[in-house]
Design an enzyme around this catalytic site. Structure first.
Site, short mmCIF file in Angstrom:
data_model
loop_
_atom_site.label_atom_id
_atom_site.label_comp_id
_atom_site.label_asym_id
_atom_site.label_seq_id
_atom_site.Cartn_x
_atom_site.Cartn_y
_atom_site.Cartn_z
N LYS A 285 0.82 -1.20 0.00
CA LYS A 285 0.00 0.00 0.00
C LYS A 285 0.87 1.27 0.00
CE LYS A 285 -3.46 -2.58 -0.42
NZ LYS A 285 -4.26 -3.32 0.54
C1 LIG Z 1 -5.06 -4.57 0.78
C2 LIG Z 1 -6.52 -4.56 0.92
C3 LIG Z 1 -7.19 -5.11 2.01
C4 LIG Z 1 -6.49 -5.93 3.07
O1 LIG Z 1 -5.42 -5.29 3.63
P1 LIG Z 1 -4.45 -6.13 4.63
O2 LIG Z 1 -3.83 -5.05 5.44
O3 LIG Z 1 -3.48 -6.82 3.76
O4 LIG Z 1 -5.27 -7.05 5.41
C5 LIG Z 1 -8.55 -4.97 2.11
N1 LIG Z 1 -9.25 -4.32 1.17
C6 LIG Z 1 -8.66 -3.81 0.07
C7 LIG Z 1 -9.50 -3.10 -0.92
C8 LIG Z 1 -7.29 -3.91 -0.10
O5 LIG Z 1 -6.71 -3.41 -1.18
#
Ligand SMILES: *Cc1c(COP(=O)(O)O)cnc(C)c1O
Length: 428
Positions: free
Chosen positions: A205
Site C-alpha cells: 500500500k
Molecule cells: C489490501 C486490501 C485489504 C487488506 O489489507 P491487509 O492489510 O493486507 O489485510 C482490504 N481491502 C482492500 C481493498 C485492499 O486493497
C-alpha cells in the site's frame, strides 16, 4: 513509427521500472528505539491499562486521529482484521446480509462471512469502479445489515449519495479505504466518510509497516467494541463491566510496537508520497491523452484520487485486437501491465460451492437465513466486463518513478496503440 518489440523491434525500456522503497533513516531510527526499549508489544488480553497496548501503538492511534480529523483510530495487525472487527462491532450476525463490491480484495466480503452473514454483491460503476447509491439500492432487502464500500484503486466512492441512502434505510456503512490513504472527497479525508473506515498498512500500500491496519470511527462505542474484538473480548467483558455481549468474542488482532513505530514515520511521509503519485498520474494522463481505443482514469468532481494504481479501460472492439495482445505488446516494450484486477469475488469456489464453515454450507444455507442468494455468472455485468474485457492497470504512479520513467510508460503505450493493426491476427 518504431517497430514493436513484440514483432522483433527494440523495446522502449531495456531496464525494469524502479521499485518503490519509502523506508529510510527515520524508520530505521524508530525501529532501533523500540529494540532499545526491549518492549516489542505491551498488549495484555486482560482488563488492565495494557489492554490498550503500548506507547507506540497508542501514539500511532493519536497521530492517525489528528491527521485524518477523526475521533477514534484503532490499530490492528491488518486491514483484514479491521474489516472483521468493524463488521463484528456493528453487530452483524447469522441471517444478515452485507452488501459489498465483488471487485475488491477478498477480505472485504469475507468480513461478512466470518460473522455468519452472507455477502450480497452489488455492481460497480464503470467510471469509478466503486459501488454507487443506485447499485446498492438495487440490492437492499429487509435483511441488509451493513454495506461495505471499497474506494477502489484509491478513488473514494460517491459517499454523500451512499450515506443518504444508508441513513434512509438505517443501515451502517463501512468504508474500505485500504487503497486510498490521503485521498479526499468534497474536502473530507477518504476513510472518514462512513460509520467505520479502514486503512491498510500492508507492504503493497501507499504507506506501510509490513503488515498493519487502522480502523477509524466517530462513535466511541463502536471504537471500544473494535478494541475489545482486537484483544480477547470474552476475557475482558466481566471485569470491564461490558453487558452487550453480541459479537464480543475476541481475537488477537494486535499491532506490535515495531510496526506502530514504522507506521508513525510513514504517516508523516504520506502527504509527500501522495503528492508524488498525483503528479505522476497527471503527467501520465497528459502523455496518454488522445490515444485510440483507451479511456483514461476518470476522477469525480471534488475528489482527490489516492492513485493506488492507474487503471486504463481498453475497448477491444475499437482497438481491433484482444486485450491480452495489447498487454503482451506492452510487456515486450518493458512496461508491466495487469489484465483485470481480481476475479469478481462471487466466482470464487467458496461462493460457487457455498462451502465456508463446516461441511453444512454455513452461512450460505443457514436455516435462519431467509433470503435468496445469487452468485451466478452475470450477476454484476459491469464488473465482469471490466474484469474480463476492459481493464489494464499497473502501479504507474508510485513515488519511486522519475518523470523519465513515467514518460517511458507513455511512450510504450503510444507506440503500441499507434500500431495496433500490426498486431491483428496474433492469438489472444
Ligand atoms: C489490501 C486490501 C485489504 C487488506 O489489507 P491487509 O492489510 O493486507 O489485510 C482490504 N481491502 C482492500 C481493498 C485492499 O486493497
Amino acid at each position: 513509427m518504431r517497430k514493436l518489440a513484440l514483432l522483433g523491434g527494440n523495446p522502449v525500456r531495456s531496464t525494469p521500472l524502479p521499485t518503490y522503497n519509502t523506508l529510510g533513516a527515520e524508520e530505521r531510527a524508530a525501529v532501533n528505539a523500540v529494540l532499545d526499549s526491549a518492549v516489542l508489544s505491551q498488549f495484555l488480553g486482560a482488563w488492565t491499562p495494557d489492554f490498550y497496548g503500548g506507547q507506540r501503538v497508542q501514539a500511532l492511534e493519536r497521530a492517525w486521529e489528528a491527521h485524518f480529523g477523526i475521533a477514534h483510530a484503532v490499530s490492528m495487525n491488518s486491514a483484514t482484521s479491521c474489516l472483521y472487527a468493524a463488521v463484528g462491532a456493528l453487530g452483524v450476525g447469522p441471517g444478515d446480509e452485507v452488501i459489498v463490491s465483488p471487485y475488491t480484495m477478498s477480505a472485504s466480503a469475507v468480513a461478512a462471512v466470518v460473522y455468519g452473514a452472507v455477502p450480497v454483491f452489488a455492481d460497480i460503476d464503470p467510471a469509478t469502479f466503486c459501488l454507487t447509491a443506485d447499485t446498492i439500492a438495487a440490492r437492499i432487502t429487509p435483511r441488509t445489515r451493513a454495506i461495505i464500500v471499497v474506494d477502489l484503486f484509491g478513488q473514494p466512492a460517491d459517499f454523500d449519495a451512499i450515506m443518504a441512502l444508508a441513513r434512509r434505510h438505517d443501515i451502517k456503512v463501512i468504508e474500505d479505504n485500504a487503497q486510498g490513504p490521503g485521498a479526499r472527497y468534497r474536502g473530507r479525508p477518504a476513510g472518514t466518510l462512513a460509520d467505520i473506515g479502514v486503512f491498510s498498512l500492508n507492504y503493497h500500500k501507499t504507506i506501510h509497516c509490513g503488515e498493519g491496519g487502522i480502523a477509524v470511527c466517530a462513535d466511541a462505542r463502536l471504537a471500544e467494541r473494535m478494541r475489545l474484538i482486537r484483544n480477547h473480548a470474552e476475557a475482558v467483558v466481566k471485569p470491564k463491566g461490558e453487558t452487550e455481549l453480541v459479537n464480543l468474542v475476541g481475537f488477537n488482532y494486535r499491532m506490535t510496537e515495531i510496526e506502530a513505530a514504522i507506521a508513525a514515520e510513514q504517516l508523516k511521509k504520506l502527504p509527500l508520497l501522495l503528492a508524488a503519485r498525483q503528479a505522476n498520474a497527471a503527467r501520465l494522463s497528459a502523455g496518454l491523452a488522445g490515444l485510440p481505443a483507451i479511456t483514461l482514469p476518470f476522477v469525480q468532481a471534488e475528489v482527490e484520487h489516492g492513485w493506488y494504481v492507474y487503471a486504463i479501460k481498453y475497448d477491444a472492439a475499437s482497438g481491433g485486437v484482444p486485450r491480452s495482445v495489447v498487454a503482451r505488446a506492452l510487456r515486450a516494450e518493458g512496461i508491466p501491465v495487469g489484465e483485470g484486477y481480481v476475479e469478481p469475488l462471487y466466482l470464487q469456489p467458496m461462493y460457487q460451492q457455498r462451502i465456508a464453515f463446516g461441511s453444512g454450507g454455513f452461512p450460505f444455507s443457514y436455516p435462519g437465513y431467509q433470503g435468496k442468494l445469487d452468485y451466478a455468472r452475470g450477476l454484476c455485468p459491469t464488473t465482469e466486463r471490466m474484469h474480463f474485457d476492459s481493464l489494464l492497470y499497473a502501479d504507474y504512479v508510485h513515488a519511486g518513478l522519475s518523470e523519465a520513467d513515467v514518460d517511458s510508460i507513455a511512450e510504450a503505450w503510444t507506440k503500441v496503440l499507434g500500431q495496433l493493426a500490426q498486431l491483428s491476427g496474433l492469438p489472444a
